[in-house]
Motif scaffolding. Structure first.
Motif, mmCIF file in Angstrom:
data_model
loop_
_atom_site.group_PDB
_atom_site.id
_atom_site.type_symbol
_atom_site.label_atom_id
_atom_site.label_comp_id
_atom_site.label_asym_id
_atom_site.label_seq_id
_atom_site.Cartn_x
_atom_site.Cartn_y
_atom_site.Cartn_z
ATOM 1 N N LEU A 74 46.487 41.961 50.695
ATOM 2 C CA LEU A 74 47.019 40.635 50.400
ATOM 3 C C LEU A 74 48.203 40.725 49.454
ATOM 4 N N ASP A 75 49.188 39.881 49.706
ATOM 5 C CA ASP A 75 50.290 39.688 48.768
ATOM 6 C C ASP A 75 49.912 38.523 47.854
ATOM 7 N N LEU A 76 49.676 38.819 46.582
ATOM 8 C CA LEU A 76 49.247 37.791 45.641
ATOM 9 C C LEU A 76 50.364 37.485 44.650
ATOM 10 N N MET A 77 50.564 36.217 44.387
ATOM 11 C CA MET A 77 51.554 35.788 43.402
ATOM 12 C C MET A 77 50.949 35.877 42.012
ATOM 13 N N PHE A 78 51.651 36.506 41.089
ATOM 14 C CA PHE A 78 51.190 36.540 39.705
ATOM 15 C C PHE A 78 51.356 35.161 39.095
ATOM 16 N N GLN A 79 50.222 34.616 38.620
ATOM 17 C CA GLN A 79 50.229 33.296 37.988
ATOM 18 C C GLN A 79 49.819 33.474 36.524
ATOM 19 N N ILE A 80 50.805 33.350 35.633
ATOM 20 C CA ILE A 80 50.551 33.560 34.215
ATOM 21 C C ILE A 80 49.708 32.438 33.618
ATOM 22 N N ALA A 81 49.586 31.325 34.331
ATOM 23 C CA ALA A 81 48.853 30.168 33.809
ATOM 24 C C ALA A 81 47.380 30.170 34.199
ATOM 25 N N GLN A 137 45.375 29.987 29.229
ATOM 26 C CA GLN A 137 46.785 29.668 29.447
ATOM 27 C C GLN A 137 47.601 29.953 28.188
ATOM 28 N N PHE A 138 48.878 30.295 28.387
ATOM 29 C CA PHE A 138 49.790 30.632 27.297
ATOM 30 C C PHE A 138 50.762 29.481 27.046
ATOM 31 N N PHE A 139 50.908 29.122 25.776
ATOM 32 C CA PHE A 139 51.879 28.111 25.372
ATOM 33 C C PHE A 139 52.811 28.697 24.315
ATOM 34 N N ILE A 140 54.075 28.296 24.364
ATOM 35 C CA ILE A 140 55.044 28.655 23.339
ATOM 36 C C ILE A 140 55.765 27.389 22.885
ATOM 37 N N ALA A 141 56.383 27.450 21.719
ATOM 38 C CA ALA A 141 57.186 26.334 21.214
ATOM 39 C C ALA A 141 58.660 26.693 21.324
ATOM 40 N N ALA A 142 59.459 25.731 21.730
ATOM 41 C CA ALA A 142 60.908 25.922 21.815
ATOM 42 C C ALA A 142 61.588 24.635 21.382
#
Length: 281
Positions: free
Chosen positions: A45-52, A149-154
């Motif tokens: 399978l081709d799987l998409m990396f989902q960082i969330a 899940q990863f959150f950052i501030a900008a």
């Protein structure tokens, strides 16, 4: 004596090399990361990396068979996923989750649990570390880890005013920024951002869903400034966007190193930093 020193240096170098694991990936024209996998020793399978997300999933629109992932109530536990020469065990898959272009499903960050890892867009690979690598040339920013899940501030600069915004890192969204309804309405983005495109959709209840693409003059991440950033938001009757997205078009503009504790992330400009922005509309 010198021979012994040389031998020690060689051994230490060998140990350092073994402490890194490299996983190649393919970057699509839609900015999605695709990883080739073998699931349960049978399904390629081709799987998409989902960082969330931490787990994995299978798309109903997949083009490859996934007959050896057995689901009960749309959940499958205890799977193995082989990527390159490395096999990961006890991977949970969810069924019938839509994914990005050219993918049969998604794979999340759970394969990196307990390890520092790098998303290396320059060389199209992940690097997994037993110990933190040399961080010279990298800036750092706090990382907020919540429910997988990863959150950052900008800092967003809109109408000459600077506003700190928390973004969810979202590699499944091909564009740049996607603002939440709360932020878009509260900051009157429809009036304050230069709108470059618009699309009106209707749902099954006849409600209008208006998606707009604007241009954010400046986005500041740590000490790095991006200009004229593509920024989308929803308008109309239906309000569905609950969080702000830092999408794949922005992610690819940096190389990212996440510490093992998920407290900080280290960034440097990638070769895509000045690439044209992806057009959603």
């Amino acid at each position: 004596m010198f021979k012994n020193i040389s031998l020690l240096l060689l051994l230490s170098s060998t140990i350092f090399i073994k402490s890194q694991e490299k996983i190649p990936f393919r970057l699509t024209k839609h900015n999605n990361i695709i990883v080739k996998t073998l699931v349960n020793g049978k399904d390629s399978l081709d799987l998409m990396f989902q960082i969330a997300m931490e787990d994995a999933s299978i798309s109903p629109d997949r083009t490859r068979k996934a007959d050896h992932i057995l689901f009960k109530n749309e959940i499958s536990d205890g799977n193995t996923v082989k990527i390159g020469t490395k096999e990961y065990k006890n991977i949970r898959f969810f069924d019938n989750e839509l994914t990005g272009h050219e993918a049969d499903g998604k794979i999340g960050t759970g394969i990196f649990n307990g390890k520092a890892f790098k998303i290396d867009y320059d060389n199209h690979q992940f690097v997994v570390y037993d110990t933190m690598p040399d961080l010279e040339g990298y800036s750092s920013t706090p990382l907020f880890f919540n429910d997988g899940q990863f959150f950052i501030a900008a800092d967003n600069i809109i109408d000459n005013q600077q506003q700190e915004v928390y973004f969810l890192l979202q590699s499944g969204y091909s564009g740049g920024i996607l603002y939440s309804n709360e932020f878009a309405d509260g900051k009157q983005l429809d009036q304050k951002l230069k709108v470059s495109g618009e699309k009106i959709l209707k749902n099954s209840a006849g409600q209008s869903v208006i998606t707009k693409q604007g241009i954010l003059p400046f986005l500041k991440l740590d000490n790095i400034i991006l200009k004229d950033v593509s920024a989308g938001f929803f308008a109309g009757d239906l309000k569905t966007q609950k969080v702000n997205y830092f999408g794949a078009d922005l992610l690819r503009r940096f190389n990212w190193i996440f510490d093992a504790d998920r407290n900080r992330v280290y960034i440097q400009k990638s070769k895509y930093f000045n690439a044209p922005y992806y057009k959603i509309i």
